[in-house]
Design an enzyme around this catalytic site. Structure first.
Site, PDB file in Angstrom:
ATOM      1  CG  ASP A 160      -2.151  -0.950   0.937  1.00 45.35           C
ATOM      2  OD1 ASP A 160      -2.178  -1.628  -0.110  1.00 45.35           O
ATOM      3  OD2 ASP A 160      -3.043  -1.023   1.798  1.00 45.35           O
TER       4      ASP A 160
ATOM      5  CG  ASN B 248      -5.741  -3.474   0.037  1.00 43.28           C
ATOM      6  OD1 ASN B 248      -4.806  -3.502   0.837  1.00 43.28           O
ATOM      7  ND2 ASN B 248      -6.766  -2.638   0.174  1.00 43.28           N
TER       8      ASN B 248
ATOM      9  CG  HIS C 100      -8.473  -5.223   6.994  1.00 48.25           C
ATOM     10  ND1 HIS C 100      -9.279  -5.124   5.876  1.00 48.25           N
ATOM     11  CD2 HIS C 100      -7.868  -4.010   7.123  1.00 48.25           C
ATOM     12  CE1 HIS C 100      -9.165  -3.915   5.357  1.00 48.25           C
ATOM     13  NE2 HIS C 100      -8.330  -3.216   6.103  1.00 48.25           N
TER      14      HIS C 100
ATOM     15  CG  HIS D  85      -4.752  -5.364   4.928  1.00 47.98           C
ATOM     16  ND1 HIS D  85      -5.140  -4.594   3.843  1.00 47.98           N
ATOM     17  CD2 HIS D  85      -5.765  -6.257   5.135  1.00 47.98           C
ATOM     18  CE1 HIS D  85      -6.317  -5.005   3.416  1.00 47.98           C
ATOM     19  NE2 HIS D  85      -6.723  -6.002   4.185  1.00 47.98           N
ATOM     20  CB  VAL D  86      -4.612  -3.986  10.522  1.00 50.22           C
ATOM     21  CG1 VAL D  86      -5.381  -3.369  11.696  1.00 50.22           C
ATOM     22  CG2 VAL D  86      -5.253  -5.285  10.079  1.00 50.22           C
ATOM     23  CG  HIS D  87      -4.942   1.636   7.960  1.00 53.71           C
ATOM     24  ND1 HIS D  87      -5.879   2.286   7.192  1.00 53.71           N
ATOM     25  CD2 HIS D  87      -4.223   0.871   7.091  1.00 53.71           C
ATOM     26  CE1 HIS D  87      -5.733   1.933   5.930  1.00 53.71           C
ATOM     27  NE2 HIS D  87      -4.737   1.070   5.850  1.00 53.71           N
TER      28      HIS D  87
END
EC number: 3.1.3.2
Length: 475
Positions: free
Chosen positions: A189, A227, A322, A349-351
């Protein structure tokens, strides 16, 4: 006395990795910048002076063992030259490498001319200066090659994920650049350009390349895709996954016998780094599955004791965002990770930020009737560093109660470093971006899964053990 205190902290850290001690959910709340992208006219996106001047310069490792780099850049108006002039003395460029260029379209956006140049046969542990020219415009940079592949080669990695191009992203980048790390392990990302539409998608890929150039032109960033690199936009007629990403960011995948630039491996100093693709097929008998099976057998812990895996979607995650998305990859690969005693797995992915204990779900704890991760001394530590600063904001809702496998979690922006000292120990930090100050919030000593075992420690001579541990204490 100070040495005794440090040794005590070290032993406590090791014990915490193995015992299922109660984890910490940080209650810290910071006043972050608004989660919106920096305006395009801001100075961080400044276009270099000069007609057709090279921009968006970035380097990555170019081979398996760190004796090559791939230098990439963009010329906006015309192709110019794809050559890189370089040498070990500033201002004296005695060598020349020839690269290639191309451009592409995405919807109605037309890219500049993207250059990739492999610079090979470099000496280890050497500072090189390089110059990129385009007509009368030229720019000069430098980079440092890693030490020889060796079990006791020290090296400091930075870890960043889910970055984007907000003021929070800028804070992360600035803090990282003060860390003294020598290369970045990027967890996917990059630009978040896919949150735009039509021509602005390509424009925001360009702005991100200029944004990170202050670091990427001087040290390698080892890329993995998330993603937001997929860029699947059928309403715009764009149905080729990863099109923007693969045109701009190259990897040395052929050096590790991979069939795709989305998954690959490199050796750097004392580390063997494996990059996986969460958004490419990975189940049994797929190309990625076959490749990983073969690559794990190539790992030589006598030469590269530190085995590190990068992926985008975390396998273990106690955030509501997620949650359980990594379960399919866990089912496919976790047994291999435990079998080969992977030291640490980084994901994004997980912020938010989260670190696990060493746990696995390879053998379920059926005594309680629940299929639940259990402590496993052969398992990796799982660390989520998806807090680079992107415009989607923080994921602040964790599941309650905190699972036994979760050691520390906090929803703040930041970055991590892994400072490998020798074959037995590395020091890990997570640094929160705390109102403009660099703050080490989570830290521990990671002991190596291979050389940390008693049978192998006995192979090391006593004077060697004293020297490496004493050297670590002295630092």
């Amino acid at each position: 006395m100070n040495h005794l205190v440090i040794i005590s902290v070290f032993l406590s850290s090791v014990l915490l990795l193995y015992r299922g001690e109660s984890g910490i959910t940080s209650s810290f709340i910071r006043s972050e910048w608004p989660a919106v992208d920096i305006p395009l006219d801001h100075h961080v996106f400044k276009v270099p002076k000069g007609y057709n001047a090279p921009q968006q310069v970035h380097i990555t490792q170019g081979d398996y063992d760190g004796k090559a780099v791939i230098i990439s850049w963009v010329t906006p108006d015309e192709p110019g030259s794809s050559q890189v002039h370089y040498g070990a003395v500033q201002g004296k460029y005695e060598f020349v490498a020839q690269g290639t260029y191309h451009n592409y379209t995405f919807y109605k956006y037309k890219s500049g001319f993207i250059h990739h140049c492999l610079v090979s046969d470099l000496e280890h542990d050497t500072k090189y200066y390089y110059k990129i020219e385009s007509g009368e415009s030229s720019r000069e940079f430098w980079f440092v090659t890693p030490p020889h592949v060796h079990p006791d080669a020290s090296y400091k990695f930075g870890i960043i994920g889910d970055m984007g191009q907000t003021f929070n992203s800028l804070s992360t980048l600035e803090h990282y650049m003060e860390s003294g790390a020598q290369a970045v392990l990027f967890l996917g990302d990059l630009s978040y350009a896919d949150r735009y539409q039509y021509n602005d998608v390509g424009v925001r890929w360009d702005s991100w390349g200029r944004f990170v150039e202050r670091s990427t032109a001087y040290q390698p960033w080892l890329w993995s895709a998330g993603n937001h690199e997929v860029d699947y936009m059928p309403y715009m007629g764009e149905v080729t996954p990863f099109r923007n990403y693969l045109q701009r960011y190259t990897t040395p995948y052929l050096a590790s016998k991979s069939s795709s630039p989305l998954w690959y491996a490199v050796r750097r100093a004392s580390a063997h780094i494996i990059v996986l693709s969460s958004y490419s097929p990975f189940v049994k008998y797929t190309p990625q599955w076959h490749w990983l099976s073969e690559e794990l057998t190539r790992v030589d812990r006598e030469k590269t004791p530190w085995l590190i895996v990068l992926m985008h979607v975390p396998i273990y995650n106690s955030n509501e965002a997620h949650f359980m998305e990594g379960e399919s990859m866990r089912a496919a690969f976790e047994e291999w990770f435990v079998q080969h005693k992977v030291d640490v797995i980084f994901a994004g992915h997980v912020h938010a930020y989260e670190r696990s204990y060493r746990i696995s779900n390879v053998r379920y704890n059926v005594s309680s009737g629940d299929r639940y991760p259990v402590p496993d001394k052969s398992a990796p530590v799982y660390i989520t560093v998806g807090d680079g600063g992107n415009q989607e904001g923080l994921a602040g809702r964790f599941t309650e109660p905190q699972p036994d496998y979760s050691a520390f979690r906090e929803a703040s922006y930041g970055h991590s470093t892994l400072d490998i000292k020798n074959r037995t120990h590395a020091i890990y930090h997570w640094n929160r971006n705390d109102d403009g100050k660099k703050v080490a919030t989570d830290e521990f000593v990671l002991h190596n899964q291979y050389w940390g075992k008693n049978i192998r420690r006995r192979k090391l001579k006593k004077h060697y053990i004293r020297s490496v541990v004493g050297g670590w204490i002295a630092t």
